[in-house]
Design an enzyme around this catalytic site. Structure first.
Site, short mmCIF file in Angstrom:
data_model
loop_
_atom_site.label_atom_id
_atom_site.label_comp_id
_atom_site.label_asym_id
_atom_site.label_seq_id
_atom_site.Cartn_x
_atom_site.Cartn_y
_atom_site.Cartn_z
CG MET A 110 -22.68 28.63 31.95
SD MET A 110 -24.21 28.07 32.74
CE MET A 110 -25.44 28.61 31.56
CG MET A 145 -26.65 33.19 35.10
SD MET A 145 -27.64 32.28 33.89
CE MET A 145 -28.65 31.30 35.00
CG MET A 151 -31.39 34.39 34.81
SD MET A 151 -32.09 33.90 33.21
CE MET A 151 -31.77 32.14 33.23
CG PHE A 183 -33.31 33.27 26.94
CD1 PHE A 183 -34.51 33.88 27.22
CD2 PHE A 183 -32.25 34.06 26.54
CE1 PHE A 183 -34.66 35.27 27.09
CE2 PHE A 183 -32.37 35.43 26.40
CZ PHE A 183 -33.60 36.04 26.68
N GLY A 184 -33.85 29.19 28.87
CA GLY A 184 -33.92 27.74 28.85
C GLY A 184 -34.21 27.22 27.46
N GLY A 185 -34.08 25.91 27.29
CA GLY A 185 -34.48 25.27 26.05
C GLY A 185 -33.51 25.36 24.90
CG HIS A 244 -26.09 29.41 37.63
ND1 HIS A 244 -26.31 28.87 36.38
CD2 HIS A 244 -25.09 30.32 37.46
CE1 HIS A 244 -25.49 29.43 35.51
NE2 HIS A 244 -24.76 30.33 36.14
CG ASP A 276 -26.92 25.29 33.78
OD1 ASP A 276 -27.92 24.86 33.17
OD2 ASP A 276 -26.96 26.31 34.49
N GLY A 277 -27.03 23.26 30.70
CA GLY A 277 -27.51 23.76 29.41
C GLY A 277 -27.71 22.68 28.36
N GLY A 278 -28.97 22.43 28.02
CA GLY A 278 -29.28 21.50 26.94
C GLY A 278 -28.95 20.06 27.23
CB SER A 299 -32.84 23.95 35.75
OG SER A 299 -33.10 25.33 35.62
CG HIS A 336 -29.42 24.52 38.54
ND1 HIS A 336 -28.05 24.46 38.76
CD2 HIS A 336 -29.61 25.53 37.65
CE1 HIS A 336 -27.44 25.38 38.04
NE2 HIS A 336 -28.37 26.05 37.36
CB SER A 361 -36.77 21.97 28.54
OG SER A 361 -35.58 21.89 27.79
CG ASP A 420 -30.79 28.66 36.16
OD1 ASP A 420 -29.56 28.62 36.30
OD2 ASP A 420 -31.43 27.76 35.58
#
Length: 215
Positions: free
Chosen positions: A136, A67, A36, A142-144, A65, A174-176, A7, A32, A197, A34
């Site tokens: 998700m 959003m 937003m 938000f990232g991280g 993606h 997607d996410g973490g 991402s 990827h 990240s 994102d």
């Protein structure tokens, strides 16, 4: 083998071209992106122009993606920009089936993204029409953030539906995502991991090792 979709939300925006070329060379399957808009999520990132620019520097699959809210007025712009996959959140627009049809008619893969607060049953009528479903595992925007273990059941459920009905969608997460939960996702039926990240916060000479370890 599972596909890795780094991402660029976690990339250094001033070195974006360099980052994407490094990801390309070091084994990324997708890129990827994102998008937003400050409406669907309380953050603003990229628009179709960034997709158009990235298209010029890589042949990798551009996994876009959205959003954003609404979705339909902007679909054509992202198609023209060179997206290979366009995923959106169905609850952000009342025209989900029409949006999917527009994307597919342009010979682009259509996807839907599932917010942690949205249940699979709410979008089950769309599953036969799409080529990707993103689960998700953080709250979008938000990232991280930390991986939400509670969402793994959705991966398993989508995999079960796919097998029972012979659907052909890929399941993305997607996410973490990190090395520990990547294994959980793969074992649950995931096909694509969006990685932010965990990968892009590391030094460039580690990219290949990390990408291969996630696979």
């Amino acid at each position: 083998m599972i596909k890795i979709s780094p991402s660029i939300l976690s990339a250094d925006i001033l070195k974006l071209e360099e980052e994407i070329k490094l990801l390309d060379e070091n084994g990324a399957d997708y890129i990827h992106i994102d998008i937003m808009d400050g409406h669907y999520v309380p953050n603003i990132t990229f628009g179709p122009n960034i997709v158009k620019s990235i298209r010029k520097i890589t042949n990798k699959t551009l996994d876009v993606h959205l959003m954003i809210q609404p979705v339909k007025p902007y679909i054509e712009e992202f198609i023209k920009a060179g997206s290979d996959i366009i995923s959106f959140h169905p609850e952000a627009d009342n025209n989900s089936e029409e949006i999917i049809n527009i994307i597919n008619e342009a010979n682009i893969k259509a996807g839907i993204a599932i917010h942690p607060k949205v249940e699979i049953t709410a979008i089950e009528n769309l599953l036969h029409k799409v080529q990707q479903i993103i689960i998700m595992t953080v709250i979008p925007g938000f990232g991280g953030q930390q991986f939400m273990q509670s969402q793994v059941k959705k991966i398993k459920y989508l995999d079960k539906i796919r097998k029972n009905h012979n659907y052909n969608y890929e399941i993305g997460v997607d996410g973490g995502v990190n090395i520990e939960n990547a294994k959980i996702c793969k074992n649950s039926g995931a096909d694509v991991l969006a990685v932010g990240s965990y990968l892009l916060s590391k030094s460039h000479n580690e990219y290949s090792k990390i990408i291969n370890s996630l696979k």
